[in-house]
Design a protein around this motif. Structure first.
Motif, PDB file in Angstrom:
ATOM      1  N   LEU A  32       0.832  -1.196   0.000  1.00 39.76           N
ATOM      2  CA  LEU A  32       0.000   0.000   0.000  1.00 39.76           C
ATOM      3  C   LEU A  32       0.873   1.254   0.000  1.00 39.76           C
ATOM      4  O   LEU A  32       0.559   2.240  -0.673  1.00 39.76           O
ATOM      5  N   ARG A  33       1.981   1.216   0.717  1.00 45.43           N
ATOM      6  CA  ARG A  33       2.910   2.347   0.726  1.00 45.43           C
ATOM      7  C   ARG A  33       3.471   2.578  -0.679  1.00 45.43           C
ATOM      8  O   ARG A  33       3.636   3.728  -1.097  1.00 45.43           O
ATOM      9  N   ARG A  34       3.749   1.500  -1.412  1.00 51.97           N
ATOM     10  CA  ARG A  34       4.229   1.668  -2.787  1.00 51.97           C
ATOM     11  C   ARG A  34       3.154   2.308  -3.652  1.00 51.97           C
ATOM     12  O   ARG A  34       3.450   3.136  -4.523  1.00 51.97           O
ATOM     13  N   PHE A  35       1.904   1.921  -3.439  1.00 48.34           N
ATOM     14  CA  PHE A  35       0.823   2.580  -4.172  1.00 48.34           C
ATOM     15  C   PHE A  35       0.822   4.078  -3.872  1.00 48.34           C
ATOM     16  O   PHE A  35       0.682   4.905  -4.773  1.00 48.34           O
ATOM     17  N   TYR A  36       0.956   4.411  -2.611  1.00 48.86           N
ATOM     18  CA  TYR A  36       0.929   5.825  -2.215  1.00 48.86           C
ATOM     19  C   TYR A  36       2.066   6.595  -2.880  1.00 48.86           C
ATOM     20  O   TYR A  36       1.901   7.740  -3.295  1.00 48.86           O
TER      21      TYR A  36
END
Length: 202
Positions: A35-39
């Motif tokens: 999810l952090r990579r998506f952000y």
């Protein structure tokens, strides 16, 4: 109450993760690192807010993004230029209340100025007629099916690969090329987030 679609804020990522992993089998699970990579990497990462609480989120990537989704790669192998909806999640208590339609109107308004097609997939393993009908009502058509790679002991999901031609794109492209007017409503969602980060020093 009205639905507000806006850029996700960093402190909301834990709530977004919980929404994603409570969504059921139609949505692939996430961990905090992904999810952090998506952000960090997504071209579009916005949330819906209703009555002061998060009602859902949508994540999207351009066809040139460094994105490792199996379904994204399928589209890139078949189409040269598109905007890809990786996932849309609406909180269970908000389903049927217009949140999904508000998201699709917003992401299309972003995509149609920049890309000729909008792409997504719907998982078919357990039958998903409501999702297929929802996308059909927005003008998506099935352009193929794809079975995702097997992970561990779990067989890969079979997905209907959906595409929508964005009728405004040819005129915008012929008129403005790659130089869209510098006005707030056209600015890409990531540009808004970058501006906020610069303003706050984060």
């Amino acid at each position: 109450m009205s639905i507000v679609i806006r850029d996700v804020r960093e402190h909301e990522l834990d709530s977004v993760l919980a929404l994603n992993n409570a969504a059921g089998p139609a949505i692939l699970p996430l961990d905090a690192a992904r999810l952090r990579r998506f952000y960090t990497d997504a071209d579009y990462f916005r949330v819906a807010e209703r009555d002061g609480t998060l009602a859902g989120f949508l994540v999207g990537f351009s066809s040139t993004a460094n994105h490792d989704s199996d379904n994204f790669r399928w589209f890139r192998e078949h189409y040269p230029d598109f905007f890809y909806i990786d996932r849309i999640v609406v909180a269970s208590r908000r389903r049927g209340g217009g949140v999904g339609r508000a998201f699709y109107a917003d992401v299309q308004s972003h995509a149609e100025l920049r890309y000729p097609q909008l792409a997504c997939e719907v998982f078919l393993d357990d039958g998903n007629d409501p999702a297929l009908l929802f996308h059909g009502s927005f003008g998506f058509r099935e352009v193929g099916q794809h079975v995702m790679a097997t992970t561990g002991d779990a067989p890969g999901h079979r997905a209907a690969m959906l595409l929508k031609d964005l009728c405004s794109y040819p005129w915008v492209h012929d008129t403005y090329g790659g130089h869209l007017p510098d006005v707030p409503w056209i600015a890409a969602p990531r540009a808004h987030r970058a501006s906020a980060h610069r303003a706050t020093g984060t």
